[in-house]
Design an enzyme around this catalytic site. Structure first.
Site, PDB file in Angstrom:
ATOM      1  N   CYS A 123      51.207  17.322  55.357  1.00  0.00           N
ATOM      2  CA  CYS A 123      51.806  18.467  54.999  1.00  0.00           C
ATOM      3  C   CYS A 123      50.633  19.818  54.899  1.00  0.00           C
ATOM      4  CB  CYS A 123      52.547  18.604  53.763  1.00  0.00           C
ATOM      5  SG  CYS A 123      53.897  17.294  53.632  1.00  0.00           S
ATOM      6  N   ASN A 151      53.524  21.138  49.285  1.00  0.00           N
ATOM      7  CA  ASN A 151      52.833  20.002  49.651  1.00  0.00           C
ATOM      8  C   ASN A 151      52.727  19.212  48.353  1.00  0.00           C
ATOM      9  OD1 ASN A 151      51.020  17.752  50.574  1.00  0.00           O
ATOM     10  ND2 ASN A 151      49.387  19.166  50.655  1.00  0.00           N
TER      11      ASN A 151
END
Ligand code: M6R
Length: 612
Positions: free
Chosen positions: A2, A100
Protein backbone atom coordinates in the site's frame (compact mmCIF):
# COMPACT_ATOMS: atom_id res chain seq x y z
CA UNK A 1 2.69 -2.63 0.53
CA UNK A 2 0.00 0.00 0.00
CA UNK A 3 1.25 3.44 -0.95
CA UNK A 4 -0.25 6.66 0.34
CA UNK A 5 0.22 10.10 -1.13
CA UNK A 6 -1.45 13.42 -0.46
CA UNK A 7 -1.08 16.95 -1.80
CA UNK A 8 -2.24 20.40 -0.74
CA UNK A 9 -1.09 23.55 -2.51
CA UNK A 10 -1.91 25.89 -5.39
CA UNK A 11 -1.49 23.45 -8.25
CA UNK A 12 -3.93 20.89 -9.59
CA UNK A 13 -3.62 17.94 -7.23
CA UNK A 14 -4.49 15.16 -9.68
CA UNK A 15 -1.27 15.00 -11.75
CA UNK A 16 0.86 15.41 -8.60
CA UNK A 17 -0.95 12.56 -6.90
CA UNK A 18 -0.57 10.34 -9.96
CA UNK A 19 3.14 11.17 -10.08
CA UNK A 20 3.48 10.25 -6.40
CA UNK A 21 1.61 6.97 -6.88
CA UNK A 22 3.79 6.12 -9.87
CA UNK A 23 6.91 6.63 -7.74
CA UNK A 24 5.43 4.31 -5.10
CA UNK A 25 4.48 1.57 -7.58
CA UNK A 26 7.53 -0.39 -6.48
CA UNK A 27 5.87 -1.08 -3.14
CA UNK A 28 3.55 -3.58 -4.83
CA UNK A 29 -0.21 -3.12 -5.39
CA UNK A 30 -3.22 -4.39 -7.27
CA UNK A 31 -5.52 -1.35 -7.45
CA UNK A 32 -5.31 2.42 -7.15
CA UNK A 33 -7.52 5.39 -6.46
CA UNK A 34 -7.73 9.04 -5.51
CA UNK A 35 -10.00 11.64 -3.97
CA UNK A 36 -9.85 15.27 -5.01
CA UNK A 37 -11.71 17.77 -2.87
CA UNK A 38 -13.40 20.32 -5.12
CA UNK A 39 -15.96 22.91 -4.09
CA UNK A 40 -16.59 21.05 -0.82
CA UNK A 41 -17.33 17.80 -2.65
CA UNK A 42 -15.27 14.67 -3.09
CA UNK A 43 -14.42 13.31 -6.48
CA UNK A 44 -13.31 9.78 -5.70
CA UNK A 45 -12.10 7.60 -8.55
CA UNK A 46 -10.85 4.05 -8.01
CA UNK A 47 -9.78 1.27 -10.29
CA UNK A 48 -8.47 -2.28 -10.16
CA UNK A 49 -5.15 -2.39 -12.01
CA UNK A 50 -2.17 -0.15 -12.58
CA UNK A 51 -1.72 3.55 -11.80
CA UNK A 52 -1.46 4.21 -15.54
CA UNK A 53 -5.01 2.92 -16.03
CA UNK A 54 -6.22 5.10 -13.16
CA UNK A 55 -4.55 8.13 -14.71
CA UNK A 56 -6.21 7.41 -18.06
CA UNK A 57 -9.54 7.76 -16.26
CA UNK A 58 -8.68 10.73 -14.04
CA UNK A 59 -7.13 12.73 -16.87
CA UNK A 60 -10.54 12.70 -18.64
CA UNK A 61 -12.29 14.14 -15.61
CA UNK A 62 -11.01 17.72 -15.62
CA UNK A 63 -10.20 17.59 -11.90
CA UNK A 64 -9.18 21.10 -10.88
CA UNK A 65 -9.02 20.71 -7.07
CA UNK A 66 -5.76 21.58 -5.35
CA UNK A 67 -6.11 19.18 -2.41
CA UNK A 68 -6.29 15.41 -2.63
CA UNK A 69 -5.23 12.00 -1.38
CA UNK A 70 -4.40 8.86 -3.33
CA UNK A 71 -3.50 5.23 -2.70
CA UNK A 72 -2.16 2.05 -4.20
CA UNK A 73 -3.72 -0.99 -2.51
CA UNK A 74 -2.14 -4.37 -1.86
CA UNK A 75 -5.18 -6.49 -1.02
CA UNK A 76 -5.45 -7.92 2.49
CA UNK A 77 -9.15 -7.80 3.46
CA UNK A 78 -11.26 -8.27 0.34
CA UNK A 79 -10.19 -9.11 -3.19
CA UNK A 80 -8.65 -6.54 -5.54
CA UNK A 81 -11.56 -4.54 -6.96
CA UNK A 82 -12.48 -0.92 -7.50
CA UNK A 83 -14.93 -1.04 -4.56
CA UNK A 84 -12.28 -2.36 -2.19
CA UNK A 85 -9.70 0.17 -3.42
CA UNK A 86 -8.97 3.30 -1.46
CA UNK A 87 -9.85 6.10 -0.79
CA UNK A 88 -12.84 5.08 1.32
CA UNK A 89 -15.48 7.64 2.20
CA UNK A 90 -17.94 7.54 5.09
CA UNK A 91 -21.62 6.88 4.39
CA UNK A 92 -22.40 10.62 4.19
CA UNK A 93 -19.37 11.46 2.00
CA UNK A 94 -18.01 13.91 4.56
CA UNK A 95 -14.67 12.17 5.17
CA UNK A 96 -12.37 10.50 2.67
CA UNK A 97 -9.38 8.49 3.81
CA UNK A 98 -6.41 6.49 2.56
CA UNK A 99 -4.96 3.86 4.88
CA UNK A 100 -1.92 1.62 5.01
CA UNK A 101 -1.91 -1.11 7.66
CA UNK A 102 -4.40 -3.54 9.13
CA UNK A 103 -7.28 -2.79 11.52
CA UNK A 104 -7.46 -5.95 13.58
CA UNK A 105 -10.74 -5.14 15.35
CA UNK A 106 -12.58 -3.99 12.21
CA UNK A 107 -15.36 -6.56 12.54
CA UNK A 108 -16.26 -5.38 16.01
CA UNK A 109 -16.17 -1.74 14.83
CA UNK A 110 -18.21 -2.54 11.75
CA UNK A 111 -20.87 -4.13 13.93
CA UNK A 112 -20.94 -1.12 16.24
CA UNK A 113 -21.17 1.33 13.35
CA UNK A 114 -23.82 -0.81 11.59
CA UNK A 115 -25.95 -0.63 14.72
CA UNK A 116 -25.58 3.14 14.53
CA UNK A 117 -26.89 3.39 10.98
CA UNK A 118 -23.64 3.30 8.99
CA UNK A 119 -23.53 1.32 5.78
CA UNK A 120 -20.54 -0.37 4.20
CA UNK A 121 -19.83 -0.80 0.53
CA UNK A 122 -16.57 -2.72 0.62
CA UNK A 123 -15.15 -5.82 2.28
CA UNK A 124 -12.20 -3.90 3.69
CA UNK A 125 -11.07 -3.29 7.24
CA UNK A 126 -10.35 0.32 6.23
CA UNK A 127 -13.92 1.43 5.61
CA UNK A 128 -14.63 1.54 9.35
CA UNK A 129 -12.19 4.45 9.74
CA UNK A 130 -14.02 7.26 7.85
CA UNK A 131 -17.29 6.13 9.40
CA UNK A 132 -15.84 6.10 12.88
CA UNK A 133 -14.44 9.60 12.34
CA UNK A 134 -17.87 10.71 11.16
CA UNK A 135 -19.49 9.09 14.19
CA UNK A 136 -17.34 11.12 16.60
CA UNK A 137 -17.46 14.29 14.49
CA UNK A 138 -21.28 14.25 14.42
CA UNK A 139 -21.34 14.11 18.21
CA UNK A 140 -19.73 17.57 18.40
CA UNK A 141 -22.06 20.57 18.64
CA UNK A 142 -19.77 22.89 16.74
CA UNK A 143 -17.72 21.96 13.71
CA UNK A 144 -14.29 23.50 13.48
CA UNK A 145 -10.82 22.37 12.42
CA UNK A 146 -10.37 21.44 16.06
CA UNK A 147 -13.37 19.14 16.12
CA UNK A 148 -12.12 17.52 12.88
CA UNK A 149 -8.80 16.79 14.58
CA UNK A 150 -10.54 15.70 17.77
CA UNK A 151 -12.75 13.24 15.84
CA UNK A 152 -9.71 11.72 14.08
CA UNK A 153 -7.93 11.48 17.42
CA UNK A 154 -10.78 9.70 19.23
CA UNK A 155 -11.43 7.41 16.27
CA UNK A 156 -7.81 6.27 16.09
CA UNK A 157 -7.91 5.44 19.81
CA UNK A 158 -10.55 2.82 18.95
CA UNK A 159 -8.38 1.19 16.28
CA UNK A 160 -6.34 -1.91 17.10
CA UNK A 161 -3.59 -2.76 14.64
CA UNK A 162 -1.42 -0.65 12.41
CA UNK A 163 -2.25 2.43 10.41
CA UNK A 164 -0.92 5.33 8.43
CA UNK A 165 -3.85 7.50 7.43
CA UNK A 166 -4.48 10.63 5.38
CA UNK A 167 -7.93 12.22 5.92
CA UNK A 168 -9.89 14.89 4.07
CA UNK A 169 -13.14 16.48 5.24
CA UNK A 170 -15.57 18.34 2.96
CA UNK A 171 -16.18 20.98 5.66
CA UNK A 172 -12.49 21.96 5.72
CA UNK A 173 -11.18 22.11 2.17
CA UNK A 174 -7.97 23.83 3.25
CA UNK A 175 -6.50 21.10 5.46
CA UNK A 176 -5.71 17.44 5.53
CA UNK A 177 -4.91 15.40 8.63
CA UNK A 178 -2.32 12.63 8.83
CA UNK A 179 -1.59 10.16 11.62
CA UNK A 180 0.38 6.94 11.90
CA UNK A 181 0.99 3.95 14.17
CA UNK A 182 3.32 1.12 13.13
CA UNK A 183 2.95 1.97 9.42
CA UNK A 184 5.14 4.41 7.52
CA UNK A 185 4.19 8.01 6.68
CA UNK A 186 6.37 11.01 5.91
CA UNK A 187 5.42 14.63 5.40
CA UNK A 188 7.17 16.66 2.73
CA UNK A 189 7.44 20.41 3.20
CA UNK A 190 7.32 22.49 0.05
CA UNK A 191 6.98 26.18 -0.68
CA UNK A 192 3.25 27.02 -0.59
CA UNK A 193 2.51 23.30 -0.93
CA UNK A 194 2.90 20.25 1.28
CA UNK A 195 2.81 16.51 0.76
CA UNK A 196 2.23 13.26 2.57
CA UNK A 197 3.56 9.91 1.38
CA UNK A 198 4.45 6.43 2.51
CA UNK A 199 8.03 6.88 1.43
CA UNK A 200 10.50 9.62 0.56
CA UNK A 201 10.96 8.90 -3.20
CA UNK A 202 7.33 9.84 -3.98
CA UNK A 203 8.04 13.57 -3.76
CA UNK A 204 11.80 13.96 -4.07
CA UNK A 205 11.35 16.00 -7.24
CA UNK A 206 9.30 18.54 -5.21
CA UNK A 207 11.14 18.69 -1.90
CA UNK A 208 14.08 17.37 0.08
CA UNK A 209 12.66 18.46 3.44
CA UNK A 210 10.74 15.87 5.38
CA UNK A 211 9.12 15.42 8.76
CA UNK A 212 8.84 11.94 10.25
CA UNK A 213 5.80 11.23 12.40
CA UNK A 214 6.24 9.05 15.48
CA UNK A 215 3.53 6.56 16.48
CA UNK A 216 0.27 8.32 17.38
CA UNK A 217 1.41 11.79 16.34
CA UNK A 218 -0.98 13.86 14.24
CA UNK A 219 -0.21 16.43 11.56
CA UNK A 220 -2.66 19.10 10.44
CA UNK A 221 -1.46 20.20 7.04
CA UNK A 222 -2.45 23.24 5.01
CA UNK A 223 -0.63 24.60 1.98
CA UNK A 224 1.40 27.00 4.11
CA UNK A 225 1.66 25.23 7.47
CA UNK A 226 2.20 21.88 9.15
CA UNK A 227 1.21 21.60 12.83
CA UNK A 228 1.95 18.55 14.93
CA UNK A 229 -0.01 17.21 17.92
CA UNK A 230 0.37 14.37 20.39
CA UNK A 231 -2.47 12.11 21.55
CA UNK A 232 -3.55 14.73 24.11
CA UNK A 233 -3.82 17.14 21.16
CA UNK A 234 -1.09 19.29 22.64
CA UNK A 235 0.93 21.04 19.95
CA UNK A 236 4.47 19.63 19.60
CA UNK A 237 7.57 20.73 17.76
CA UNK A 238 9.26 18.45 15.29
CA UNK A 239 12.60 18.74 13.60
CA UNK A 240 12.73 18.78 9.86
CA UNK A 241 15.22 16.48 8.09
CA UNK A 242 17.04 17.36 4.91
CA UNK A 243 17.19 14.23 2.71
CA UNK A 244 20.04 14.41 0.26
CA UNK A 245 18.91 11.64 -2.07
CA UNK A 246 19.07 12.80 -5.65
CA UNK A 247 15.62 12.99 -7.28
CA UNK A 248 17.00 11.08 -10.27
CA UNK A 249 18.22 8.28 -8.00
CA UNK A 250 14.60 7.20 -7.88
CA UNK A 251 14.37 7.24 -11.71
CA UNK A 252 15.43 4.53 -14.16
CA UNK A 253 18.04 6.74 -15.86
CA UNK A 254 17.87 4.92 -19.18
CA UNK A 255 17.89 1.40 -17.73
CA UNK A 256 15.06 -0.91 -18.73
CA UNK A 257 14.25 -1.71 -15.11
CA UNK A 258 15.10 -0.45 -11.64
CA UNK A 259 16.56 -3.84 -10.76
CA UNK A 260 19.13 -3.68 -13.56
CA UNK A 261 19.96 -0.09 -12.65
CA UNK A 262 20.42 -1.05 -9.02
CA UNK A 263 22.64 -4.01 -9.94
CA UNK A 264 24.84 -1.63 -11.93
CA UNK A 265 24.85 0.93 -9.11
CA UNK A 266 26.68 -1.48 -6.81
CA UNK A 267 30.22 -0.15 -7.33
CA UNK A 268 28.95 3.23 -6.23
CA UNK A 269 26.56 2.09 -3.51
CA UNK A 270 29.35 0.04 -1.91
CA UNK A 271 31.61 3.12 -2.12
CA UNK A 272 28.91 5.19 -0.39
CA UNK A 273 28.51 2.52 2.28
CA UNK A 274 32.22 2.56 3.04
CA UNK A 275 32.02 6.37 3.31
CA UNK A 276 34.15 7.68 6.13
CA UNK A 277 33.91 4.52 8.21
CA UNK A 278 37.07 2.94 6.91
CA UNK A 279 40.55 3.83 5.76
CA UNK A 280 43.84 1.97 5.88
CA UNK A 281 46.11 2.42 8.92
CA UNK A 282 43.49 4.11 11.12
CA UNK A 283 40.81 2.44 13.24
CA UNK A 284 37.32 2.20 11.75
CA UNK A 285 34.96 5.00 12.78
CA UNK A 286 31.29 4.82 13.75
CA UNK A 287 30.55 8.20 15.34
CA UNK A 288 26.89 7.23 15.64
CA UNK A 289 27.82 4.26 17.87
CA UNK A 290 30.94 5.18 19.77
CA UNK A 291 31.00 1.78 21.54
CA UNK A 292 33.63 1.43 24.27
CA UNK A 293 35.81 -1.60 24.97
CA UNK A 294 33.95 -2.03 28.29
CA UNK A 295 30.60 -2.07 26.52
CA UNK A 296 31.62 -4.59 23.86
CA UNK A 297 33.47 -6.81 26.37
CA UNK A 298 30.28 -7.41 28.33
CA UNK A 299 28.35 -8.53 25.24
CA UNK A 300 28.13 -12.32 25.53
CA UNK A 301 25.68 -12.92 22.78
CA UNK A 302 24.66 -11.23 19.54
CA UNK A 303 21.39 -11.90 17.75
CA UNK A 304 21.08 -10.75 14.17
CA UNK A 305 17.41 -10.46 13.27
CA UNK A 306 15.90 -9.64 9.88
CA UNK A 307 13.72 -10.93 7.05
CA UNK A 308 14.47 -12.22 3.56
CA UNK A 309 17.57 -10.88 1.88
CA UNK A 310 18.50 -8.77 4.91
CA UNK A 311 18.55 -11.96 6.99
CA UNK A 312 20.86 -13.60 4.46
CA UNK A 313 23.23 -10.65 4.80
CA UNK A 314 23.11 -11.42 8.53
CA UNK A 315 24.37 -14.98 7.91
CA UNK A 316 27.65 -13.60 6.60
CA UNK A 317 27.90 -11.17 9.52
CA UNK A 318 27.54 -14.11 11.92
CA UNK A 319 30.52 -15.89 10.37
CA UNK A 320 32.58 -12.70 10.64
CA UNK A 321 31.53 -11.95 14.23
CA UNK A 322 32.25 -15.47 15.46
CA UNK A 323 35.55 -15.87 13.62
CA UNK A 324 36.98 -12.40 14.08
CA UNK A 325 35.43 -11.08 17.30
CA UNK A 326 34.82 -14.47 18.92
CA UNK A 327 31.33 -13.45 20.02
CA UNK A 328 28.64 -16.10 19.96
CA UNK A 329 26.14 -14.98 17.30
CA UNK A 330 22.78 -16.31 16.20
CA UNK A 331 20.83 -15.27 13.11
CA UNK A 332 17.07 -15.32 13.36
CA UNK A 333 14.13 -14.69 11.07
CA UNK A 334 12.23 -11.79 12.65
CA UNK A 335 8.82 -13.45 12.36
CA UNK A 336 10.14 -16.40 14.43
CA UNK A 337 12.29 -14.45 16.86
CA UNK A 338 9.39 -12.25 17.97
CA UNK A 339 7.33 -15.27 19.08
CA UNK A 340 9.93 -17.71 20.36
CA UNK A 341 10.88 -16.11 23.66
CA UNK A 342 14.61 -15.75 22.84
CA UNK A 343 17.10 -15.79 25.70
CA UNK A 344 18.01 -12.15 26.08
CA UNK A 345 19.51 -10.12 28.89
CA UNK A 346 21.47 -6.91 29.33
CA UNK A 347 24.58 -8.61 27.96
CA UNK A 348 22.88 -9.24 24.64
CA UNK A 349 23.31 -7.08 21.56
CA UNK A 350 20.57 -7.42 18.96
CA UNK A 351 21.32 -6.20 15.45
CA UNK A 352 18.30 -5.63 13.18
CA UNK A 353 19.00 -5.37 9.47
CA UNK A 354 16.38 -3.82 7.22
CA UNK A 355 16.69 -1.98 3.95
CA UNK A 356 13.35 -0.20 4.27
CA UNK A 357 13.36 0.20 8.04
CA UNK A 358 9.62 -0.49 7.85
CA UNK A 359 9.37 -4.30 7.97
CA UNK A 360 6.67 -5.03 10.55
CA UNK A 361 8.20 -8.27 11.90
CA UNK A 362 11.67 -6.75 12.24
CA UNK A 363 10.31 -3.73 14.11
CA UNK A 364 8.24 -5.96 16.42
CA UNK A 365 11.32 -8.13 17.07
CA UNK A 366 13.30 -5.02 18.01
CA UNK A 367 10.61 -3.88 20.42
CA UNK A 368 10.66 -7.32 22.04
CA UNK A 369 14.46 -7.35 22.39
CA UNK A 370 14.37 -3.87 23.91
CA UNK A 371 11.69 -4.83 26.39
CA UNK A 372 13.90 -7.73 27.53
CA UNK A 373 16.84 -5.43 28.21
CA UNK A 374 19.03 -5.98 25.15
CA UNK A 375 20.96 -3.21 23.46
CA UNK A 376 19.46 -2.73 20.00
CA UNK A 377 21.25 -1.61 16.86
CA UNK A 378 19.40 -1.00 13.58
CA UNK A 379 21.18 -1.25 10.24
CA UNK A 380 18.90 0.49 7.77
CA UNK A 381 19.04 2.15 4.38
CA UNK A 382 16.29 4.70 4.92
CA UNK A 383 16.83 7.73 7.10
CA UNK A 384 14.00 8.46 9.49
CA UNK A 385 12.34 5.08 8.82
CA UNK A 386 10.30 3.57 11.65
CA UNK A 387 12.98 1.23 12.97
CA UNK A 388 15.47 4.06 13.31
CA UNK A 389 13.18 5.74 15.82
CA UNK A 390 12.89 2.60 17.95
CA UNK A 391 16.48 1.37 18.14
CA UNK A 392 19.06 2.40 20.74
CA UNK A 393 21.62 2.85 17.97
CA UNK A 394 21.32 3.27 14.22
CA UNK A 395 23.80 3.03 11.40
CA UNK A 396 22.93 3.53 7.73
CA UNK A 397 24.00 1.61 4.64
CA UNK A 398 23.68 4.72 2.41
CA UNK A 399 23.01 2.59 -0.67
CA UNK A 400 20.52 5.17 -2.03
CA UNK A 401 16.86 4.40 -2.72
CA UNK A 402 16.21 0.80 -3.72
CA UNK A 403 13.04 0.64 -5.80
CA UNK A 404 12.95 -2.87 -7.34
CA UNK A 405 11.22 -5.39 -5.11
CA UNK A 406 14.18 -7.75 -5.49
CA UNK A 407 16.88 -6.42 -3.23
CA UNK A 408 20.34 -6.18 -4.83
CA UNK A 409 22.44 -3.15 -3.92
CA UNK A 410 20.97 -3.04 -0.40
CA UNK A 411 22.27 -6.60 0.19
CA UNK A 412 25.84 -5.93 -0.93
CA UNK A 413 25.85 -2.70 1.07
CA UNK A 414 24.54 -4.51 4.14
CA UNK A 415 27.36 -7.07 4.05
CA UNK A 416 29.90 -4.32 3.38
CA UNK A 417 28.70 -2.25 6.35
CA UNK A 418 28.49 -5.29 8.61
CA UNK A 419 32.04 -6.21 7.61
CA UNK A 420 33.26 -2.76 8.61
CA UNK A 421 31.24 -2.97 11.82
CA UNK A 422 32.93 -6.28 12.68
CA UNK A 423 36.36 -4.73 12.12
CA UNK A 424 35.30 -1.81 14.35
CA UNK A 425 34.19 -4.24 17.09
CA UNK A 426 37.46 -6.21 16.77
CA UNK A 427 39.60 -3.08 16.91
CA UNK A 428 37.66 -1.71 19.88
CA UNK A 429 38.03 -5.03 21.69
CA UNK A 430 41.76 -4.92 20.98
CA UNK A 431 41.83 -8.05 18.82
CA UNK A 432 45.12 -8.01 17.06
CA UNK A 433 44.33 -10.16 14.10
CA UNK A 434 46.24 -9.95 10.83
CA UNK A 435 43.03 -10.50 8.99
CA UNK A 436 41.72 -7.02 9.87
CA UNK A 437 44.25 -5.24 7.65
CA UNK A 438 43.52 -7.60 4.79
CA UNK A 439 39.80 -7.12 5.23
CA UNK A 440 40.18 -3.35 5.19
CA UNK A 441 42.23 -3.42 2.03
CA UNK A 442 39.79 -5.83 0.42
CA UNK A 443 36.74 -3.72 1.35
CA UNK A 444 38.35 -0.66 -0.24
CA UNK A 445 38.94 -2.70 -3.40
CA UNK A 446 35.31 -3.86 -3.61
CA UNK A 447 33.96 -0.97 -5.76
CA UNK A 448 36.63 -1.59 -8.42
CA UNK A 449 36.13 -5.36 -8.33
CA UNK A 450 32.38 -4.96 -8.61
CA UNK A 451 32.90 -2.66 -11.58
CA UNK A 452 35.18 -5.24 -13.20
CA UNK A 453 32.56 -7.93 -12.64
CA UNK A 454 29.85 -5.82 -14.25
CA UNK A 455 31.98 -4.75 -17.22
CA UNK A 456 31.14 -7.91 -19.17
CA UNK A 457 28.01 -9.81 -18.36
CA UNK A 458 27.57 -11.59 -21.68
CA UNK A 459 28.26 -15.08 -20.36
CA UNK A 460 25.65 -15.06 -17.62
CA UNK A 461 23.13 -13.37 -19.89
CA UNK A 462 23.63 -16.03 -22.57
CA UNK A 463 23.41 -18.82 -20.04
CA UNK A 464 20.11 -17.40 -18.76
CA UNK A 465 18.88 -17.43 -22.36
CA UNK A 466 19.84 -21.13 -22.68
CA UNK A 467 18.13 -22.36 -19.54
CA UNK A 468 15.23 -19.99 -18.85
CA UNK A 469 12.61 -22.69 -19.44
CA UNK A 470 13.79 -24.89 -16.57
CA UNK A 471 11.16 -25.84 -14.03
CA UNK A 472 13.33 -26.35 -10.93
CA UNK A 473 16.70 -24.98 -9.90
CA UNK A 474 18.71 -26.14 -6.91
CA UNK A 475 21.45 -24.07 -5.32
CA UNK A 476 24.28 -25.65 -3.34
CA UNK A 477 26.99 -24.22 -1.14
CA UNK A 478 29.01 -24.75 2.00
CA UNK A 479 29.93 -22.11 4.61
CA UNK A 480 29.83 -18.59 3.19
CA UNK A 481 28.98 -20.03 -0.22
CA UNK A 482 25.74 -21.35 1.25
CA UNK A 483 24.79 -17.74 2.09
CA UNK A 484 25.19 -16.76 -1.57
CA UNK A 485 23.20 -19.83 -2.59
CA UNK A 486 20.16 -19.01 -0.46
CA UNK A 487 20.20 -15.41 -1.61
CA UNK A 488 20.69 -16.44 -5.27
CA UNK A 489 17.81 -18.88 -4.95
CA UNK A 490 15.54 -16.23 -3.40
CA UNK A 491 16.37 -13.79 -6.21
CA UNK A 492 15.51 -16.38 -8.84
CA UNK A 493 12.20 -17.52 -7.37
CA UNK A 494 10.91 -14.05 -6.57
CA UNK A 495 11.28 -12.57 -10.03
CA UNK A 496 11.17 -15.62 -12.37
CA UNK A 497 8.58 -17.73 -10.48
CA UNK A 498 10.77 -20.77 -11.10
CA UNK A 499 10.77 -23.23 -8.25
CA UNK A 500 14.13 -22.98 -6.62
CA UNK A 501 15.68 -24.12 -3.34
CA UNK A 502 19.06 -23.85 -1.72
CA UNK A 503 20.73 -26.61 0.27
CA UNK A 504 23.93 -27.02 2.20
CA UNK A 505 26.01 -29.20 -0.15
CA UNK A 506 26.66 -31.59 2.72
CA UNK A 507 22.93 -32.14 3.14
CA UNK A 508 22.53 -33.38 -0.43
CA UNK A 509 22.80 -37.05 0.45
CA UNK A 510 20.36 -36.64 3.32
CA UNK A 511 17.42 -36.14 0.99
CA UNK A 512 17.61 -33.48 -1.73
CA UNK A 513 19.63 -35.61 -4.15
CA UNK A 514 16.46 -37.62 -4.72
CA UNK A 515 15.19 -34.62 -6.73
CA UNK A 516 18.07 -34.62 -9.19
CA UNK A 517 17.34 -36.04 -12.64
CA UNK A 518 18.52 -35.49 -16.20
CA UNK A 519 18.87 -31.79 -17.01
CA UNK A 520 17.95 -30.53 -13.53
CA UNK A 521 19.81 -27.24 -13.13
CA UNK A 522 22.11 -27.07 -10.12
CA UNK A 523 23.85 -23.80 -9.29
CA UNK A 524 26.81 -23.96 -6.96
CA UNK A 525 28.97 -21.26 -5.43
CA UNK A 526 32.59 -22.31 -4.91
CA UNK A 527 34.84 -19.81 -3.17
CA UNK A 528 35.66 -21.21 0.26
CA UNK A 529 39.09 -22.77 -0.32
CA UNK A 530 39.01 -25.16 2.65
CA UNK A 531 35.70 -26.65 1.56
CA UNK A 532 36.43 -26.69 -2.17
CA UNK A 533 37.18 -30.42 -2.61
CA UNK A 534 34.15 -31.49 -0.64
CA UNK A 535 31.89 -29.12 -2.56
CA UNK A 536 33.26 -30.29 -5.92
CA UNK A 537 32.57 -33.92 -4.93
CA UNK A 538 28.96 -32.97 -4.22
CA UNK A 539 28.65 -31.34 -7.63
CA UNK A 540 30.08 -34.45 -9.28
CA UNK A 541 27.36 -36.45 -7.57
CA UNK A 542 24.63 -34.37 -9.23
CA UNK A 543 26.43 -34.41 -12.59
CA UNK A 544 26.53 -38.22 -12.39
CA UNK A 545 22.75 -38.10 -12.11
CA UNK A 546 22.40 -35.98 -15.24
CA UNK A 547 22.26 -32.44 -13.77
CA UNK A 548 23.40 -29.33 -15.66
CA UNK A 549 25.63 -27.13 -13.53
CA UNK A 550 26.30 -23.43 -13.23
CA UNK A 551 29.33 -22.70 -11.07
CA UNK A 552 30.15 -19.29 -9.59
CA UNK A 553 33.74 -19.28 -8.42
CA UNK A 554 36.77 -17.10 -7.82
CA UNK A 555 39.15 -20.03 -8.55
CA UNK A 556 40.54 -21.34 -11.82
CA UNK A 557 38.80 -24.68 -12.28
CA UNK A 558 40.65 -26.65 -14.93
CA UNK A 559 39.46 -29.75 -16.77
CA UNK A 560 36.07 -29.60 -15.21
CA UNK A 561 32.89 -31.13 -16.59
CA UNK A 562 30.67 -28.26 -15.39
CA UNK A 563 28.12 -26.88 -17.87
CA UNK A 564 29.04 -23.24 -17.22
CA UNK A 565 31.61 -21.53 -15.02
CA UNK A 566 31.32 -17.83 -14.16
CA UNK A 567 34.47 -16.39 -12.68
CA UNK A 568 34.32 -13.62 -10.07
CA UNK A 569 37.30 -11.65 -8.73
CA UNK A 570 39.08 -12.94 -5.64
CA UNK A 571 38.73 -11.10 -2.36
CA UNK A 572 39.11 -11.67 1.36
CA UNK A 573 37.26 -14.90 2.23
CA UNK A 574 34.67 -13.14 4.44
CA UNK A 575 33.72 -10.76 1.64
CA UNK A 576 33.22 -13.36 -1.09
CA UNK A 577 29.39 -13.28 -0.75
CA UNK A 578 29.45 -9.66 -1.97
CA UNK A 579 31.01 -10.63 -5.30
CA UNK A 580 29.49 -14.11 -5.72
CA UNK A 581 25.96 -12.78 -5.61
CA UNK A 582 26.31 -10.37 -8.52
CA UNK A 583 26.23 -13.01 -11.33
CA UNK A 584 23.31 -14.64 -9.53
CA UNK A 585 21.42 -11.33 -9.43
CA UNK A 586 22.00 -11.01 -13.17
CA UNK A 587 21.04 -14.64 -13.76
CA UNK A 588 17.67 -14.10 -12.03
CA UNK A 589 17.20 -10.79 -13.85
CA UNK A 590 17.82 -12.19 -17.35
CA UNK A 591 15.71 -15.30 -16.75
CA UNK A 592 12.84 -13.05 -15.70
CA UNK A 593 13.34 -10.89 -18.82
CA UNK A 594 13.44 -13.99 -21.06
CA UNK A 595 10.11 -15.02 -19.57
CA UNK A 596 8.69 -11.56 -20.27
CA UNK A 597 7.89 -10.86 -16.62
CA UNK A 598 7.68 -7.60 -14.70
CA UNK A 599 11.10 -7.69 -13.07
CA UNK A 600 10.60 -4.74 -10.75
CA UNK A 601 7.14 -5.63 -9.51
CA UNK A 602 6.87 -9.42 -9.20
CA UNK A 603 3.45 -10.87 -8.53
CA UNK A 604 2.17 -11.00 -4.94
CA UNK A 605 5.24 -9.25 -3.54
CA UNK A 606 5.63 -5.83 -1.95
CA UNK A 607 8.81 -3.87 -1.43
CA UNK A 608 8.08 -2.98 2.18
CA UNK A 609 6.27 -5.63 4.16
CA UNK A 610 4.63 -3.30 6.63
CA UNK A 611 2.11 -5.80 7.98
CA UNK A 612 2.68 -9.18 9.61
O1 M6R B 1 13.19 -3.79 3.96
P1 M6R B 1 13.74 -5.05 4.54
O2 M6R B 1 15.21 -5.22 4.30
O3 M6R B 1 13.39 -5.24 5.99
O4 M6R B 1 13.00 -6.21 3.74
C1 M6R B 1 13.20 -7.56 4.07
C2 M6R B 1 12.66 -8.48 3.01
O5 M6R B 1 11.29 -8.27 2.84
C3 M6R B 1 13.36 -8.28 1.67
O6 M6R B 1 14.73 -8.43 1.76
C4 M6R B 1 12.81 -9.29 0.64
O7 M6R B 1 13.18 -10.59 0.98
C5 M6R B 1 13.32 -8.92 -0.76
N1 M6R B 1 12.21 -8.84 -1.67
C6 M6R B 1 14.28 -9.88 -1.34
O8 M6R B 1 14.71 -9.51 -2.59
Amino acid sequence: MCGIVGYIGNKKAEPILIEGLTKLEYRGYDSAGLTILEKENFKTIKNKGRVKQLSEITSQENLVGTIGIAHTRWATHGKPSSTNSHPHNDSSNTFSIVHNGIIENYQELRKFLGENGYQFLSETDTEVIPNLIHYYFSKENEHSENTFLKAVNIATKDLKGSFAIGVLCTHFPDIMIAVRKDSPLVIGKGDGENFISSDIPAYLSFTHQFYFLKDNEFAVISKDSIDFYDTQLTKINKEISQIDWDATSAEKNGYEDFMLKEIYEQPNSIRETIGNHLSLNTPCQFDELNFSKEFLSQIHKIYIVACGTAMYAGLTAKTMLENICEINTEVDVASEFRYRNPLINKNTLCIFITQSGETADTIAALKLAKSKGATTLAVSNVEGSSITREADFVTYTHAGPEIAVASTKAYTSQITLLGILVIYFAETLGKNTKILEDMKKSILELPAKTEQLLSDITEIKNFAHEVYQVKDVFFLGRGLDYNSSVEGSLKLKEISYIHSEAFYSGELKHGPIALIEKDTLVVSVLTVQDLMDKSISNIQEVITRGAKTLIITDKILENSNFTKIIKVPETNQFLTPILSIIPLQLFAYYISKEKGLDVDKPRNLAKSVTVE
